[in-house]
Motif scaffolding. Structure first.
Motif, PDB file in Angstrom:
ATOM      1  N   TRP A 210      31.896  60.433  56.430  1.00 53.82           N
ATOM      2  CA  TRP A 210      31.534  59.007  56.372  1.00 53.82           C
ATOM      3  C   TRP A 210      31.444  58.491  57.802  1.00 53.82           C
ATOM      4  N   ARG A 211      30.510  57.580  58.013  1.00 46.64           N
ATOM      5  CA  ARG A 211      30.458  56.859  59.288  1.00 46.64           C
ATOM      6  C   ARG A 211      30.100  55.414  59.014  1.00 46.64           C
ATOM      7  N   GLY A 212      30.650  54.538  59.796  1.00 46.15           N
ATOM      8  CA  GLY A 212      30.404  53.115  59.612  1.00 46.15           C
ATOM      9  C   GLY A 212      28.956  52.750  59.877  1.00 46.15           C
ATOM     10  N   SER A 265      39.976  50.567  54.662  1.00 43.05           N
ATOM     11  CA  SER A 265      40.686  51.315  53.627  1.00 43.05           C
ATOM     12  C   SER A 265      39.744  51.691  52.474  1.00 43.05           C
ATOM     13  N   THR A 266      38.759  50.844  52.207  1.00 41.36           N
ATOM     14  CA  THR A 266      37.836  51.130  51.097  1.00 41.36           C
ATOM     15  C   THR A 266      37.038  52.413  51.334  1.00 41.36           C
ATOM     16  N   PRO A 267      36.394  52.618  52.497  1.00 41.83           N
ATOM     17  CA  PRO A 267      35.710  53.902  52.695  1.00 41.83           C
ATOM     18  C   PRO A 267      36.656  55.096  52.694  1.00 41.83           C
ATOM     19  N   ILE A 289      53.025  46.786  47.877  1.00 45.08           N
ATOM     20  CA  ILE A 289      52.158  45.732  47.347  1.00 45.08           C
ATOM     21  C   ILE A 289      50.794  45.784  48.041  1.00 45.08           C
ATOM     22  N   GLU A 290      50.812  45.968  49.371  1.00 45.37           N
ATOM     23  CA  GLU A 290      49.553  46.014  50.112  1.00 45.37           C
ATOM     24  C   GLU A 290      48.722  47.237  49.728  1.00 45.37           C
ATOM     25  N   GLY A 291      49.396  48.377  49.558  1.00 48.46           N
ATOM     26  CA  GLY A 291      48.677  49.592  49.225  1.00 48.46           C
ATOM     27  C   GLY A 291      48.007  49.513  47.864  1.00 48.46           C
ATOM     28  N   HIS A 292      48.732  48.961  46.887  1.00 51.90           N
ATOM     29  CA  HIS A 292      48.147  48.828  45.557  1.00 51.90           C
ATOM     30  C   HIS A 292      46.979  47.840  45.581  1.00 51.90           C
ATOM     31  N   ALA A 293      47.138  46.748  46.310  1.00 49.49           N
ATOM     32  CA  ALA A 293      46.059  45.763  46.401  1.00 49.49           C
ATOM     33  C   ALA A 293      44.828  46.363  47.073  1.00 49.49           C
ATOM     34  N   ALA A 294      45.039  47.274  48.038  1.00 51.43           N
ATOM     35  CA  ALA A 294      43.913  47.936  48.689  1.00 51.43           C
ATOM     36  C   ALA A 294      43.131  48.773  47.682  1.00 51.43           C
ATOM     37  N   HIS A 295      43.833  49.444  46.763  1.00 52.97           N
ATOM     38  CA  HIS A 295      43.151  50.241  45.754  1.00 52.97           C
ATOM     39  C   HIS A 295      42.427  49.357  44.731  1.00 52.97           C
ATOM     40  N   VAL A 296      43.040  48.236  44.391  1.00 57.82           N
ATOM     41  CA  VAL A 296      42.376  47.288  43.495  1.00 57.82           C
ATOM     42  C   VAL A 296      41.085  46.784  44.147  1.00 57.82           C
ATOM     43  N   ALA A 297      41.169  46.455  45.448  1.00 52.85           N
ATOM     44  CA  ALA A 297      39.988  45.962  46.167  1.00 52.85           C
ATOM     45  C   ALA A 297      38.912  47.039  46.242  1.00 52.85           C
ATOM     46  N   ALA A 298      39.324  48.289  46.479  1.00 52.88           N
ATOM     47  CA  ALA A 298      38.354  49.382  46.556  1.00 52.88           C
ATOM     48  C   ALA A 298      37.662  49.590  45.216  1.00 52.88           C
ATOM     49  N   HIS A 299      38.409  49.476  44.125  1.00 55.20           N
ATOM     50  CA  HIS A 299      37.791  49.648  42.809  1.00 55.20           C
ATOM     51  C   HIS A 299      36.792  48.529  42.525  1.00 55.20           C
ATOM     52  N   ARG A 300      37.122  47.315  42.928  1.00 58.56           N
ATOM     53  CA  ARG A 300      36.187  46.207  42.757  1.00 58.56           C
ATOM     54  C   ARG A 300      34.914  46.462  43.566  1.00 58.56           C
ATOM     55  N   ALA A 301      35.080  46.991  44.788  1.00 58.07           N
ATOM     56  CA  ALA A 301      33.916  47.304  45.619  1.00 58.07           C
ATOM     57  C   ALA A 301      33.081  48.409  44.979  1.00 58.07           C
ATOM     58  N   ALA A 302      33.753  49.403  44.369  1.00 55.94           N
ATOM     59  CA  ALA A 302      33.038  50.501  43.712  1.00 55.94           C
ATOM     60  C   ALA A 302      32.181  49.975  42.572  1.00 55.94           C
ATOM     61  N   ASP A 325      40.978  42.797  50.511  1.00 55.10           N
ATOM     62  CA  ASP A 325      39.742  43.305  51.079  1.00 55.10           C
ATOM     63  C   ASP A 325      39.927  44.728  51.594  1.00 55.10           C
ATOM     64  N   GLY A 326      41.040  45.339  51.251  1.00 54.80           N
ATOM     65  CA  GLY A 326      41.299  46.712  51.678  1.00 54.80           C
ATOM     66  C   GLY A 326      41.637  46.811  53.135  1.00 54.80           C
ATOM     67  N   LEU A 327      42.301  45.770  53.697  1.00 51.98           N
ATOM     68  CA  LEU A 327      42.465  45.719  55.150  1.00 51.98           C
ATOM     69  C   LEU A 327      43.862  46.085  55.623  1.00 51.98           C
ATOM     70  N   ASN A 328      44.833  46.123  54.759  1.00 60.56           N
ATOM     71  CA  ASN A 328      46.192  46.400  55.183  1.00 60.56           C
ATOM     72  C   ASN A 328      46.818  47.451  54.265  1.00 60.56           C
ATOM     73  N   PRO A 329      46.265  48.658  54.315  1.00 63.75           N
ATOM     74  CA  PRO A 329      46.622  49.647  53.302  1.00 63.75           C
ATOM     75  C   PRO A 329      47.849  50.469  53.657  1.00 63.75           C
ATOM     76  N   ASN A 330      48.935  50.237  53.001  1.00 65.43           N
ATOM     77  CA  ASN A 330      50.118  51.060  53.148  1.00 65.43           C
ATOM     78  C   ASN A 330      50.599  51.404  51.759  1.00 65.43           C
ATOM     79  N   SER A 331      50.745  52.708  51.486  1.00 64.57           N
ATOM     80  CA  SER A 331      51.158  53.088  50.149  1.00 64.57           C
ATOM     81  C   SER A 331      52.253  54.112  50.206  1.00 64.57           C
TER      82      SER A 331
END
Length: 332
Positions: A210-212, A265-267, A289-302, A325-331
């Motif tokens: 992947w590349r931005g 975190s989403t890519p 909490i942040e890590g789970h929210a990152a996955h929720v955000a990624a699924h919404r983006a998917a 928004d998948g910006l603070n991913p710690n799980s």
């Protein structure tokens, strides 16, 4: 490289895939898929494999990387063609065989025709074929290897198990046994020193997967690579200066604080889904909490990026301004 006893040592995976010309139409390394009956070693996208398997969910699926270094690009490649039909296409492109020779190839049993095809291609300096198949998957290349040794197996699975991120239900994509602040971890702890050390060594990184996008300033210059060490599918995020700034290993996701707030975190999660071919964590995982929210955000983006986009419902879980928004991913 040759062993002291004269036995050639296997070429390292990173070097094999760096030398291979097999990439998607964006120039990125992808796990390829093979399914259904085929006279040759035929690989393509997930969509192509489903077409070949006639969308039977129980059909066997072979996921692999390919080491093809000098492919002959036929432009349009009918992946369902017999060896004899492929010989016609190759001859039209290269003049490899005369009309009488093509007639003799057509009369051969498929295995013998395949051997003649491979011999002729190697004589021309090629070790495989590629091209766009307008039937199997119009948007991606199909690849044909000449030798099983060129196939680097990633996984043996089934058509039904292998899914794109948007095909995975939220209950699996964001599966969590428990979510809480107590599951926060620090990605720069010494337990993860080996990841940062290996990420600094070019020989430990596979080609980028992947590349931005250059037109998205928040992600431009960033890229994701898989490490050859550690658990299968361990991914590292590299910043525009070439320094590792995040990783994904199993269900563990980390991005250094200086690089948060960019949606990276989403890519990382998408790349893990693509590499593993389905759910990327089990239901007994525990997230911050942040890590789970990152996955929720990624699924919404998917769901938004699906071929037939879906407008996701608002998640019931607590939302974090950055992590949503998948910006603070710690799980974990």
């Amino acid at each position: 490289m040759t062993h002291v006893f004269g036995i050639p040592e296997p070429e390292p995976l990173a070097l094999r895939l760096a030398a291979s010309r097999v990439r998607d139409t964006s120039g990125l390394l992808r796990v390829l898929h093979a399914a259904g009956p085929a006279p040759l070693l035929r690989f393509g996208s997930r969509s192509a494999a489903r077409h070949w398997a006639e969308h039977r969910e129980e059909a066997a699926l072979h996921r692999a990387w390919l080491d093809i270094r000098a492919p002959l690009d036929l432009g349009i490649l009918d992946s369902a063609a017999s060896p004899a039909a492929l010989a016609d296409a190759i001859a039209a492109r290269t003049g490899a065989w005369s009309t009488s020779e093509l007639s003799r190839i057509a009369a051969l049993p498929q295995e013998e025709a395949r051997a003649v095809l491979a011999f002729g291609l190697r004589a021309l300096g090629h070790d495989g074929l590629c091209g766009l198949d307008p039937v199997a998957d119009p948007g991606e290349r199909v690849w044909i290897a000449l030798d099983p040794e060129q196939v680097i197996t990633v996984e043996e699975t089934t058509i039904g198990h292998d899914r794109a991120p948007w095909e995975i239900p939220a209950t699996e994509f964001c599966a969590a046994h428990e979510v809480g602040d107590c599951f926060f971890f620090e990605g720069r702890e010494e337990d993860f020193d080996w990841i940062w050390a290996d990420a600094a060594l070019p020989g430990r990184l596979l080609p980028q997967c992947w590349r931005g996008a250059e037109d998205r300033p928040a992600e431009a210059g960033y890229r994701i690579h898989e490490l050859v060490s550690g658990p299968a599918g361990t991914l590292v995020l590299i910043d525009p200066d070439g320094v590792a700034c995040g990783f994904r290993m199993g269900a563990i996701l980390w991005i250094d604080e200086a690089h948060r707030g960019r949606g990276l975190s989403t890519p990382l999660i998408f790349a893990a889904c693509d590499r593993m071919g389905g759910p990327i964590a089990s239901a007994n995982c525990c997230y911050s909490i942040e890590g789970h929210a990152a996955h929720v955000a990624a699924h919404r983006a998917a769901l938004r990026e699906a071929p037939c986009p879906v407008v996701p419902a608002e998640p019931a879980a607590r939302k974090d301004a950055d992590a949503e928004d998948g910006l603070n991913p710690n799980s974990e």
